[in-house]
Design a protein around this motif. Structure first.
Motif, short mmCIF file in Angstrom:
data_model
loop_
_atom_site.label_atom_id
_atom_site.label_comp_id
_atom_site.label_asym_id
_atom_site.label_seq_id
_atom_site.Cartn_x
_atom_site.Cartn_y
_atom_site.Cartn_z
N GLY A 261 52.65 3.94 -59.89
CA GLY A 261 51.26 4.19 -59.54
C GLY A 261 50.54 2.89 -59.29
N VAL A 262 49.73 2.84 -58.24
CA VAL A 262 48.98 1.64 -57.89
C VAL A 262 47.51 2.01 -57.76
N LEU A 263 46.67 1.34 -58.56
CA LEU A 263 45.23 1.52 -58.46
C LEU A 263 44.70 0.46 -57.50
N ILE A 264 43.99 0.90 -56.47
CA ILE A 264 43.32 -0.02 -55.55
C ILE A 264 41.83 0.07 -55.84
N GLU B 165 40.75 -2.64 -44.00
CA GLU B 165 40.39 -3.99 -44.47
C GLU B 165 39.94 -3.97 -45.93
N ASP B 166 39.19 -2.94 -46.35
CA ASP B 166 38.80 -2.81 -47.76
C ASP B 166 40.04 -2.73 -48.65
N LEU B 167 41.01 -1.93 -48.23
CA LEU B 167 42.24 -1.77 -49.03
C LEU B 167 43.02 -3.07 -49.10
N ARG B 168 43.12 -3.76 -47.97
CA ARG B 168 43.83 -5.05 -47.95
C ARG B 168 43.12 -6.08 -48.83
N LEU B 169 41.80 -6.13 -48.74
CA LEU B 169 41.02 -7.06 -49.56
C LEU B 169 41.26 -6.80 -51.04
N ALA B 170 41.16 -5.54 -51.44
CA ALA B 170 41.35 -5.19 -52.85
C ALA B 170 42.76 -5.53 -53.31
N LEU B 171 43.75 -5.19 -52.52
CA LEU B 171 45.14 -5.51 -52.90
C LEU B 171 45.35 -7.01 -53.01
N ASP B 172 44.79 -7.78 -52.07
CA ASP B 172 44.91 -9.24 -52.13
C ASP B 172 44.24 -9.80 -53.38
N GLN C 210 43.69 -8.31 -56.16
CA GLN C 210 44.43 -7.85 -57.34
C GLN C 210 45.81 -8.50 -57.44
N GLY C 211 46.27 -9.11 -56.35
CA GLY C 211 47.62 -9.66 -56.32
C GLY C 211 48.67 -8.57 -56.36
N THR C 212 48.36 -7.45 -55.71
CA THR C 212 49.23 -6.28 -55.71
C THR C 212 49.67 -5.97 -54.29
N SER C 213 50.88 -5.47 -54.14
CA SER C 213 51.35 -5.02 -52.84
C SER C 213 51.86 -3.59 -52.99
N LEU C 214 51.94 -2.89 -51.88
CA LEU C 214 52.44 -1.52 -51.87
C LEU C 214 53.88 -1.50 -51.39
N SER C 215 54.63 -0.56 -51.92
CA SER C 215 56.02 -0.35 -51.52
C SER C 215 56.21 1.12 -51.17
N PRO C 216 57.19 1.42 -50.33
CA PRO C 216 57.47 2.83 -50.02
C PRO C 216 57.68 3.64 -51.30
N GLY C 217 57.06 4.81 -51.36
CA GLY C 217 57.19 5.67 -52.53
C GLY C 217 56.10 5.50 -53.56
N ASP C 218 55.28 4.46 -53.43
CA ASP C 218 54.18 4.27 -54.38
C ASP C 218 53.18 5.40 -54.28
N ILE C 219 52.55 5.71 -55.40
CA ILE C 219 51.46 6.67 -55.44
C ILE C 219 50.17 5.88 -55.63
N VAL C 220 49.20 6.10 -54.77
CA VAL C 220 47.99 5.28 -54.75
C VAL C 220 46.77 6.07 -55.23
N LEU C 221 45.99 5.43 -56.09
CA LEU C 221 44.70 5.94 -56.52
C LEU C 221 43.66 4.89 -56.10
N ILE C 222 42.64 5.34 -55.39
CA ILE C 222 41.60 4.42 -54.91
C ILE C 222 40.37 4.59 -55.78
N ARG C 223 39.94 3.50 -56.42
CA ARG C 223 38.73 3.54 -57.26
C ARG C 223 37.52 3.20 -56.40
N THR C 224 36.57 4.13 -56.37
CA THR C 224 35.33 3.94 -55.63
C THR C 224 34.15 3.68 -56.57
#
Length: 107
Positions: free
Chosen positions: A60-63, A83-90, A92-106
């Motif tokens: 699980g990955v929280l963005i 761009e928002d998602l890329r900014l947040a991932l950058d 956080q120092g996190t990257s996405l991989s195939p099969g990840d489950i994503v939760l976006i915090r607003t």
């Protein structure tokens, strides 16, 4: 005077959770050709409901888009962009991989 525009209307229930395939049908059949009359009971979906899915085990990955934009909560009308998602991932120092489950915090 003239006017040109488009309109989109949809339920907020559409596409927001895991059993969405049960909510769409064609000619009396839902996902996998199941009869909608047989599948929907008085206590929910007898077939194709989320409780019928096998367990999902994945990373699980929280963005955290709100944090990336330095706000406690995004405005109600805020449209999250790639761009928002890329900014947040950058940030956080996190990257996405195939099969990840994503939760976006607003917020």
């Amino acid at each position: 005077m003239s006017h040109t525009s488009e309109a989109i209307s949809m339920s907020t229930h559409t596409g927001t959770h895991i059993d969405t395939l049960s909510h769409f049908g064609l000619r009396g059949k839902i996902w996998n050709g199941v009869s909608a009359d047989d599948a929907l009971g008085v206590r929910g979906w007898a077939k194709s409901g989320a409780d019928k899915y096998p367990p999902i085990v994945a990373r699980g990955v929280l963005i955290d888009v709100a944090k990336a934009r330095n706000v406690e909560r995004l405005p109600d009308s805020y449209a999250i962009t790639v761009e928002d998602l890329r900014l947040a991932l950058d940030q956080q120092g996190t990257s996405l991989s195939p099969g990840d489950i994503v939760l976006i915090r607003t917020g």
